[in-house]
Enzyme design. Structure first.
Site, PDB file in Angstrom:
ATOM      1  CE  LYS A  45      -3.343   2.851   0.725  1.00  0.00           C
ATOM      2  NZ  LYS A  45      -3.946   3.307  -0.535  1.00  0.00           N
ATOM      3  CB  CYS A 129      -1.763   9.375  -5.938  1.00  0.00           C
ATOM      4  SG  CYS A 129      -3.310   9.018  -5.070  1.00  0.00           S
ATOM      5  N   GLY A 244      -6.695  -3.214 -14.977  1.00  0.00           N
ATOM      6  CA  GLY A 244      -7.783  -4.064 -15.444  1.00  0.00           C
ATOM      7  C   GLY A 244      -7.460  -5.523 -15.652  1.00  0.00           C
TER       8      GLY A 244
HETATM    9  C1  LIG Z   1      -8.567   1.294  -3.810  1.00  0.00           C
HETATM   10  C2  LIG Z   1      -7.309   1.572  -4.584  1.00  0.00           C
HETATM   11  C3  LIG Z   1      -6.203   2.107  -3.936  1.00  0.00           C
HETATM   12  C4  LIG Z   1      -5.023   2.362  -4.638  1.00  0.00           C
HETATM   13  N1  LIG Z   1      -3.937   2.865  -3.973  1.00  0.00           N
HETATM   14  C5  LIG Z   1      -2.772   3.051  -4.646  1.00  0.00           C
HETATM   15  C6  LIG Z   1      -1.603   3.490  -3.960  1.00  0.00           C
HETATM   16  O1  LIG Z   1      -1.603   3.659  -2.730  1.00  0.00           O
HETATM   17  N2  LIG Z   1      -0.461   3.709  -4.682  1.00  0.00           N
HETATM   18  C7  LIG Z   1      -0.420   3.488  -6.045  1.00  0.00           C
HETATM   19  O2  LIG Z   1       0.622   3.686  -6.680  1.00  0.00           O
HETATM   20  N3  LIG Z   1      -1.523   3.047  -6.727  1.00  0.00           N
HETATM   21  C8  LIG Z   1      -2.677   2.826  -6.054  1.00  0.00           C
HETATM   22  N4  LIG Z   1      -3.780   2.350  -6.740  1.00  0.00           N
HETATM   23  C9  LIG Z   1      -3.689   2.085  -8.187  1.00  0.00           C
HETATM   24  C10 LIG Z   1      -3.419   0.605  -8.475  1.00  0.00           C
HETATM   25  O3  LIG Z   1      -2.186   0.188  -7.918  1.00  0.00           O
HETATM   26  C11 LIG Z   1      -3.417   0.334 -10.002  1.00  0.00           C
HETATM   27  O4  LIG Z   1      -2.406   1.107 -10.608  1.00  0.00           O
HETATM   28  C12 LIG Z   1      -4.737   0.668 -10.658  1.00  0.00           C
HETATM   29  O5  LIG Z   1      -5.835   0.364  -9.817  1.00  0.00           O
HETATM   30  C13 LIG Z   1      -4.945  -0.069 -11.994  1.00  0.00           C
HETATM   31  O6  LIG Z   1      -4.931  -1.476 -11.831  1.00  0.00           O
HETATM   32  P1  LIG Z   1      -6.284  -2.368 -11.610  1.00  0.00           P
HETATM   33  O7  LIG Z   1      -7.249  -1.951 -12.683  1.00  0.00           O
HETATM   34  O8  LIG Z   1      -5.830  -3.786 -11.744  1.00  0.00           O
HETATM   35  O9  LIG Z   1      -6.778  -2.040 -10.247  1.00  0.00           O
HETATM   36  C14 LIG Z   1      -4.959   2.077  -6.043  1.00  0.00           C
HETATM   37  C15 LIG Z   1      -6.081   1.536  -6.686  1.00  0.00           C
HETATM   38  C16 LIG Z   1      -7.245   1.268  -5.981  1.00  0.00           C
HETATM   39  C17 LIG Z   1      -8.411   0.662  -6.707  1.00  0.00           C
END
Ligand SMILES: Cc1cc2nc3c(=O)[nH]c(=O)nc-3n(C[C@H](O)[C@H](O)[C@H](O)COP(=O)(O)O)c2cc1C
Length: 304
Positions: A45, A129, A244
């Site tokens: 995280k 972010c 995704g």
């Molecule tokens: C609830 C949530 C919290 C996230 N927190 C972070 C974070 O703390 N740091 C970061 O670099 N990316 C964060 N992300 C982004 C994810 O690491 C990722 O780049 C993004 O969700 C796309 O991938 P996915 O579609 O598989 O979720 C977060 C995403 C979600 C959904």
């Protein structure tokens, strides 16, 4: 025997599937489902120099084929991670990737110094972010600021590889990728979430208390594939692809587009076992295609 191992900036992952930052906490909850040593790596995280409570609720909203979040980097701070969470993660035979966000380039430097001394395997520098006011996305949308943060991180990370996480919320992601490569990054990860908004038509209020949030989940996969493909053509850095991924074919698309490894994020919320399924299905795809190593998928797309 198919070789599942991949290399990301000199770090060997036993398989190409890691979990995405912010969707896996520090692994404690998921460790009740399976041995975290099954994963190629864990992106922890997102950490900040000081603890953060994050943004007010509601901060998650469902969307067609995805979610919007405005969590805003809730975390216990880098020192608590090092003293309480890192020893827990260290029990597992997997690579630990710390993810950091700073309000200033100096904060990134301080965190890199602490984390490299603590012995993480890699540092993922989040300059993307969309849910925090200071720093965050501002660094990821301007090449000169992205380069400045990267240089600072590299200067203080010692021998720990620095992977910079790029934002999709830009007109041309290749400009940022090139700037970050020029500043000495060892790897890139992409994509972070795409800014979005939902509105309750009856109350006329946005669903999220922060009004806007970041979109993730299956809806963003084609954007991620396109961006990984574009970036892989202009830089000579290994890429951790994400956005995704919920099945092996999704991961294979990102690898064919140029990623060396892939991360699973939002899919975990529906299925904690998603990363293991992605790993096994990727192996099936590589096996069916007669490959001897899954890494042979990387960059294998045949564009028209
Ligand atoms: C609830 C949530 C919290 C996230 N927190 C972070 C974070 O703390 N740091 C970061 O670099 N990316 C964060 N992300 C982004 C994810 O690491 C990722 O780049 C993004 O969700 C796309 O991938 P996915 O579609 O598989 O979720 C977060 C995403 C979600 C959904």
């Amino acid at each position: 025997m198919l070789d599942l191992s991949v290399s990301l900036a000199g770090v060997t992952l036993k398989n190409p599937v890691v979990v995405a930052s912010g969707t896996f906490g520090f692994g404690r909850e998921y460790s009740q489902f399976y041995d975290l040593g099954e994963l190629g790596g864990v992106c922890a995280k997102g950490l900040t120099l000081h603890p953060r409570t994050g943004n007010p609720a509601p901060r998650i909203a469902e969307t067609p084929m995805g979610i919007l979040n405005s969590v805003g980097l809730e975390n216990p701070g880098v020192d608590a991670f090092i003293s309480q969470e890192l020893p827990f993660l260290r029990q597992f035979d997997t690579k630990i990737i710390a993810n950091i966000s700073g309000n200033t380039p100096e904060e990134y430097g301080v965190m890199c110094e602490k984390l490299s001394a603590a012995g993480v395997d890699m540092i993922e520098v989040n300059i993307s972010c969309p849910n925090v006011k200071a720093g965050g996305l501002a660094y990821g949308t301007r090449p000169e600021l992205a380069a400045e943060v990267t240089e600072m991180a590299k200067k203080h990370a010692g021998s720990v590889p620095v992977m910079v996480k790029l934002s999709p919320n830009v007109t041309d992601i290749t400009e940022i990728a090139k700037a970050v490569e020029g500043a000495g990054a060892d790897a890139l990860s992409l994509i972070n979430t795409i800014r979005g908004m939902r509105i309750d038509v009856n109350t006329r209020r946005p669903i999220l208390k922060m009004n806007t949030g970041g979109l993730s989940g299956p809806a963003v996969l084609p954007v991620a594939v396109r961006m990984v493909w574009e970036v892989s053509q202009v830089v000579d850095l290994p890429i951790l692809g994400m956005g995704g991924v919920s099945k092996g074919e999704d991961g294979a698309q990102l690898m064919l587009a140029g990623a060396s490894a892939v991360a699973v994020g939002t899919a975990l919320f529906a299925d904690p076992f998603a990363p293991l399924k992605v790993r096994d299905e990727l192996a099936d795809i590589a096996g069916r295609q007669g490959l001897s190593a899954v890494r042979e998928l990387t960059g294998g797309v045949r564009p028209w």
